[in-house]
Design a protein around this motif. Structure first.
Motif, PDB file in Angstrom:
ATOM      1  N   PRO A   1       0.813  -1.219   0.000  1.00 55.32           N
ATOM      2  CA  PRO A   1       0.000   0.000   0.000  1.00 55.32           C
ATOM      3  C   PRO A   1       0.848   1.271   0.000  1.00 55.32           C
ATOM      4  O   PRO A   1       2.023   1.248   0.354  1.00 55.32           O
ATOM      5  N   SER A   2       0.218   2.350  -0.373  1.00 58.90           N
ATOM      6  CA  SER A   2       0.864   3.666  -0.364  1.00 58.90           C
ATOM      7  C   SER A   2       1.175   4.061   1.082  1.00 58.90           C
ATOM      8  O   SER A   2       0.419   3.735   2.006  1.00 58.90           O
ATOM      9  N   ALA A   3       2.285   4.786   1.258  1.00 58.62           N
ATOM     10  CA  ALA A   3       2.663   5.254   2.602  1.00 58.62           C
ATOM     11  C   ALA A   3       1.560   6.155   3.166  1.00 58.62           C
ATOM     12  O   ALA A   3       1.306   6.167   4.379  1.00 58.62           O
ATOM     13  N   ALA A   4       0.892   6.884   2.281  1.00 57.71           N
ATOM     14  CA  ALA A   4      -0.177   7.780   2.738  1.00 57.71           C
ATOM     15  C   ALA A   4      -1.342   6.958   3.314  1.00 57.71           C
ATOM     16  O   ALA A   4      -1.947   7.355   4.318  1.00 57.71           O
ATOM     17  N   ALA A   5      -1.627   5.816   2.716  1.00 53.69           N
ATOM     18  CA  ALA A   5      -2.698   4.956   3.240  1.00 53.69           C
ATOM     19  C   ALA A   5      -2.311   4.419   4.619  1.00 53.69           C
ATOM     20  O   ALA A   5      -3.142   4.372   5.533  1.00 53.69           O
ATOM     21  N   LEU A   6      -1.043   4.053   4.766  1.00 51.59           N
ATOM     22  CA  LEU A   6      -0.595   3.537   6.066  1.00 51.59           C
ATOM     23  C   LEU A   6      -0.680   4.627   7.140  1.00 51.59           C
ATOM     24  O   LEU A   6      -1.084   4.361   8.271  1.00 51.59           O
ATOM     25  N   ARG A   7      -0.322   5.847   6.769  1.00 50.69           N
ATOM     26  CA  ARG A   7      -0.427   6.960   7.734  1.00 50.69           C
ATOM     27  C   ARG A   7      -1.889   7.194   8.121  1.00 50.69           C
ATOM     28  O   ARG A   7      -2.209   7.414   9.287  1.00 50.69           O
ATOM     29  N   ALA A   8      -2.772   7.108   7.135  1.00 52.14           N
ATOM     30  CA  ALA A   8      -4.199   7.317   7.427  1.00 52.14           C
ATOM     31  C   ALA A   8      -4.709   6.242   8.386  1.00 52.14           C
ATOM     32  O   ALA A   8      -5.523   6.513   9.272  1.00 52.14           O
ATOM     33  N   ILE A   9      -4.196   5.034   8.232  1.00 52.86           N
ATOM     34  CA  ILE A   9      -4.605   3.944   9.131  1.00 52.86           C
ATOM     35  C   ILE A   9      -4.120   4.244  10.559  1.00 52.86           C
ATOM     36  O   ILE A   9      -4.868   4.107  11.528  1.00 52.86           O
ATOM     37  N   GLU A  10      -2.856   4.687  10.648  1.00 55.10           N
ATOM     38  CA  GLU A  10      -2.316   5.015  11.979  1.00 55.10           C
ATOM     39  C   GLU A  10      -3.117   6.121  12.646  1.00 55.10           C
ATOM     40  O   GLU A  10      -3.254   6.149  13.862  1.00 55.10           O
TER      41      GLU A  10
ATOM     42  N   LEU B   1      -9.406   6.474   1.023  1.00 48.71           N
ATOM     43  CA  LEU B   1      -9.388   7.912   0.750  1.00 48.71           C
ATOM     44  C   LEU B   1      -7.951   8.391   0.497  1.00 48.71           C
ATOM     45  O   LEU B   1      -7.672   9.122  -0.461  1.00 48.71           O
ATOM     46  N   ALA B   2      -7.035   7.954   1.345  1.00 45.41           N
ATOM     47  CA  ALA B   2      -5.635   8.372   1.195  1.00 45.41           C
ATOM     48  C   ALA B   2      -5.008   7.729  -0.050  1.00 45.41           C
ATOM     49  O   ALA B   2      -4.250   8.369  -0.779  1.00 45.41           O
ATOM     50  N   ALA B   3      -5.330   6.465  -0.292  1.00 47.27           N
ATOM     51  CA  ALA B   3      -4.732   5.759  -1.432  1.00 47.27           C
ATOM     52  C   ALA B   3      -5.128   6.416  -2.753  1.00 47.27           C
ATOM     53  O   ALA B   3      -4.335   6.485  -3.689  1.00 47.27           O
ATOM     54  N   LEU B   4      -6.363   6.911  -2.812  1.00 44.71           N
ATOM     55  CA  LEU B   4      -6.857   7.549  -4.036  1.00 44.71           C
ATOM     56  C   LEU B   4      -6.011   8.755  -4.416  1.00 44.71           C
ATOM     57  O   LEU B   4      -5.830   9.056  -5.592  1.00 44.71           O
ATOM     58  N   ASP B   5      -5.509   9.467  -3.408  1.00 44.45           N
ATOM     59  CA  ASP B   5      -4.761  10.688  -3.666  1.00 44.45           C
ATOM     60  C   ASP B   5      -3.302  10.438  -4.001  1.00 44.45           C
ATOM     61  O   ASP B   5      -2.611  11.343  -4.439  1.00 44.45           O
ATOM     62  N   ASP B   6      -2.828   9.240  -3.776  1.00 48.68           N
ATOM     63  CA  ASP B   6      -1.403   8.973  -3.997  1.00 48.68           C
ATOM     64  C   ASP B   6      -1.175   8.527  -5.443  1.00 48.68           C
ATOM     65  O   ASP B   6      -0.875   7.365  -5.719  1.00 48.68           O
ATOM     66  N   GLU B   7      -1.294   9.499  -6.345  1.00 47.49           N
ATOM     67  CA  GLU B   7      -1.149   9.211  -7.783  1.00 47.49           C
ATOM     68  C   GLU B   7       0.219   8.605  -8.098  1.00 47.49           C
ATOM     69  O   GLU B   7       0.333   7.722  -8.953  1.00 47.49           O
ATOM     70  N   ALA B   8       1.249   9.096  -7.396  1.00 43.24           N
ATOM     71  CA  ALA B   8       2.610   8.637  -7.699  1.00 43.24           C
ATOM     72  C   ALA B   8       2.738   7.138  -7.436  1.00 43.24           C
ATOM     73  O   ALA B   8       3.378   6.406  -8.201  1.00 43.24           O
ATOM     74  N   HIS B   9       2.099   6.685  -6.362  1.00 44.33           N
ATOM     75  CA  HIS B   9       2.184   5.256  -6.031  1.00 44.33           C
ATOM     76  C   HIS B   9       1.461   4.411  -7.083  1.00 44.33           C
ATOM     77  O   HIS B   9       1.947   3.337  -7.462  1.00 44.33           O
ATOM     78  N   ILE B  10       0.331   4.919  -7.543  1.00 41.00           N
ATOM     79  CA  ILE B  10      -0.414   4.203  -8.588  1.00 41.00           C
ATOM     80  C   ILE B  10       0.439   4.126  -9.853  1.00 41.00           C
ATOM     81  O   ILE B  10       0.580   3.061 -10.464  1.00 41.00           O
TER      82      ILE B  10
END
Ligand SMILES: *Cc1c(COP(=O)(O)O)cnc(C)c1O
Length: 373
Positions: free
Chosen positions: A49-58, A275-284
Motif C-alpha cells: 500500500p501507499s505510505a499515505a494509506a498507512l499513515r491514514a490507518i495510523e 481515501l488516502a490511497a486515491l490521492d497517492d497518484e505517484a504510487h499508482i
C-alpha cells in the motif's frame, strides 16, 4: 446429521461449489518446510500500500470503537468527483465482491437468469447460484482464437440474453484469463442489451489497462441507465486485506443496491485508507509502470521457454502448459513460489501468475526452469 443440513439449505446453495482460496502462506511454509516463499497467487499489488494509506490507518485505528460512517460520505464525495458523478451514484461494498452480491440480491430471483462468459470471474456463479437464479454461460472465444483466446465473446453473451435475463456480468479485463474487449466493442454491446437488463462492467483491473483501452466510465453511465461499473481498492490500490470496493451507477440503481446493503458493510480503517490511497497518484503510477515492465519481461522469458500465455491487460499472466499443470504448481510450491491453479475454472493445463517485483519475477522464472527441467 450433516445430510439433513444439506437438504435444509436453499436449492441454489446445495448446488454451490465453494470458492477455493489458497492456503495461508505460513501454513504452506510449515507443511513444505520452507521459508521465504513469494505469493504470486491473488493479483495483489506487490509494492504494497501507499505510505499515505498507512499513515491514514495510523491516524484512525484508535477510533475503532466507533461504528464507521455507514454511507462512506467522504469517500463517496471523493470518488464521485473523480468520475464526475453525484455521490448518490455510489454504492460501497466490503470488497467489490460484496457489490456483486448486492446486485444479485437486488435484481435476481429463482425465476430470473444471469448471463456471463465461460471462464469469467468465479464470484459471478457464486452470487447467482446463492440466490437460486439460473446462470446462462456464454461460450468464450476458442483457445486457438487468433484475436482473444478464451476471452468474452460479445455475440455469445448477447445470444444468451432472453426474457428471463436480469443481469449480465462482464469482466474487463477478465480474471483468470486477462483478456479484454476494446472500447468500441463494449459500446456496441451495450447498445444491443435491452435497457431492462442490468449490465455489470467489472473494472477491477481498470488502472492496468493501456490508456486507449480504458472506457470513458462517465460517458457510458450517462448513456446507459442500466449499467453498473464496479471498481476495487484490492488491486492497484493495494488494500485487498481491508476489503473495500464500489459500484457506480444511476442513482436509482444505487438506491436499490444500498437498500440490500448491510448498514456498516465497509469498515472505518478501510474507508480512511481508501481515501488516502486515491490521492497517492505517484504510487499508482509506479505500480502500473512496474507491472508493465514485469509483464514484458515475463512474457518474453516465458515465450523463450516455449510456453504459451494468454494475452493480458491485468497484473497477472495466465500460462498454458499444454499438460496437467497440477504437478507444476506443486513443483513451484516446493521452490517457494505460490501461483494459482485454474482447474476449478475447467482450465487444468493453466496456471495464473501474478506479476511481481523484478526480484520476484526472477525467482519465479528460476523456479519454473527448475521445475520444467
Ligand atoms: C480481484 C477481482 C475483484 C476484486 O474483488 P474485491 O472483492 O474488491 O477484492 C473483482 N473482480 C475481479 C474480476 C477480480 O479479479
Amino acid at each position: 446429521m450433516p445430510q439433513t443440513f444439506e437438504k435444509l439449505a436453499a436449492p441454489g446453495v446445495q448446488r454451490l461449489q465453494p470458492y477455493l482460496p489458497g492456503k495461508p502462506v505460513e501454513e504452506l511454509e510449515r507443511e513444505l518446510g520452507i521459508t521465504d516463499s513469494i505469493k504470486l497467487a491473488s493479483n495483489e499489488n506487490p509494492l504494497g500500500p501507499s505510505a499515505a494509506a498507512l499513515r491514514a490507518i495510523e491516524q484512525c485505528y484508535r477510533d475503532i470503537h466507533y461504528y464507521p460512517d455507514g454511507s462512506a460520505f467522504k469517500l463517496a464525495e471523493r470518488l464521485g468527483a473523480r468520475f464526475k458523478l453525484d455521490p448518490a451514484c455510489l454504492t460501497f461494498g466490503n470488497g467489490s465482491n460484496d457489490v456483486l452480491e448486492l446486485v444479485a440480491r437486488a435484481f435476481l430471483t429463482p425465476d430470473h437468469s444471469a448471463v456471463y462468459s465461460q471462464y469469467a470471474f468465479a464470484v459471478y456463479p457464486i452470487v447467482v447460484q446463492a440466490i437460486g437464479a439460473r446462470a446462462k454461460i456464454a461460450p468464450a472465444y476458442s483457445e486457438t482464437d487468433a484475436n482473444m483466446p478464451l476471452g468474452h465473446d460479445p455475440e455469445a453473451l448477447l445470444g444468451c440474453i432472453d426474457a428471463t435475463t436480469r443481469v449480465v456480468f462482464v469482466a474487463n479485463p477478465n480474471n483468470p484469463t486477462g483478456t479484454w474487449m476494446d472500447t468500441a466493442t463494449i459500446k456496441a454491446m451495450l447498445e444491443r442489451i435491452p435497457p431492462n437488463v442490468i449490465v455489470v462492467l467489472d473494472l477491477a483491473y481498470y488502472e492496468y489497462l493501456d490508456d486507449e483501452l480504458k472506457p470513458d466510465i462517465n460517458a457510458l453511465l450517462a448513456r446507459h441507465e442500466n449499467l453498473i461499473v464496479t471498481g476495487t481498492f484490492s488491486k492497484v490500490y493495494a488494500l485487498a486485506g481491508l476489503r473495500i470496493g464500489y459500484g457506480l451507477s444511476h442513482p436509482a440503481v444505487a438506491d436499490l443496491l444500498n437498500r440490500v446493503r448491510q448498514p456498516f458493510n465497509t469498515n472505518l480503517i478501510a474507508q480512511a485508507a481508501a481515501l488516502a490511497a486515491l490521492d497517492d497518484e505517484a504510487h499508482i503510477q509506479s505500480s502500473v509502470q512496474m507491472n508493465k515492465a514485469g509483464k514484458t519481461e515475463l512474457q518474453n522469458a516465458l515465450a523463450q521457454m516455449g510456453l504459451s500465455c494468454l494475452p493480458t491487460m491485468g497484473n497477472f499472466i495466465t500460462v498454458n502448459f499444454q499438460q496437467d499443470a497440477a504437478p507444476i504448481f506443486q513443483g513451484l510450491l516446493r521452490e517457494g513460489v505460490i501461483v494459482r491453479p485454474l482447474a476449478n475454472y475447467q482450465m487444468p493445463t493453466y496456471l495464473r501468475i501474478t506479476i511481481g517485483t523484478a526480484e520476484q519475477n526472477e525467482r519465479l522464472l528460476a523456479a519454473l526452469s527448475e521445475v520444467l527441467s
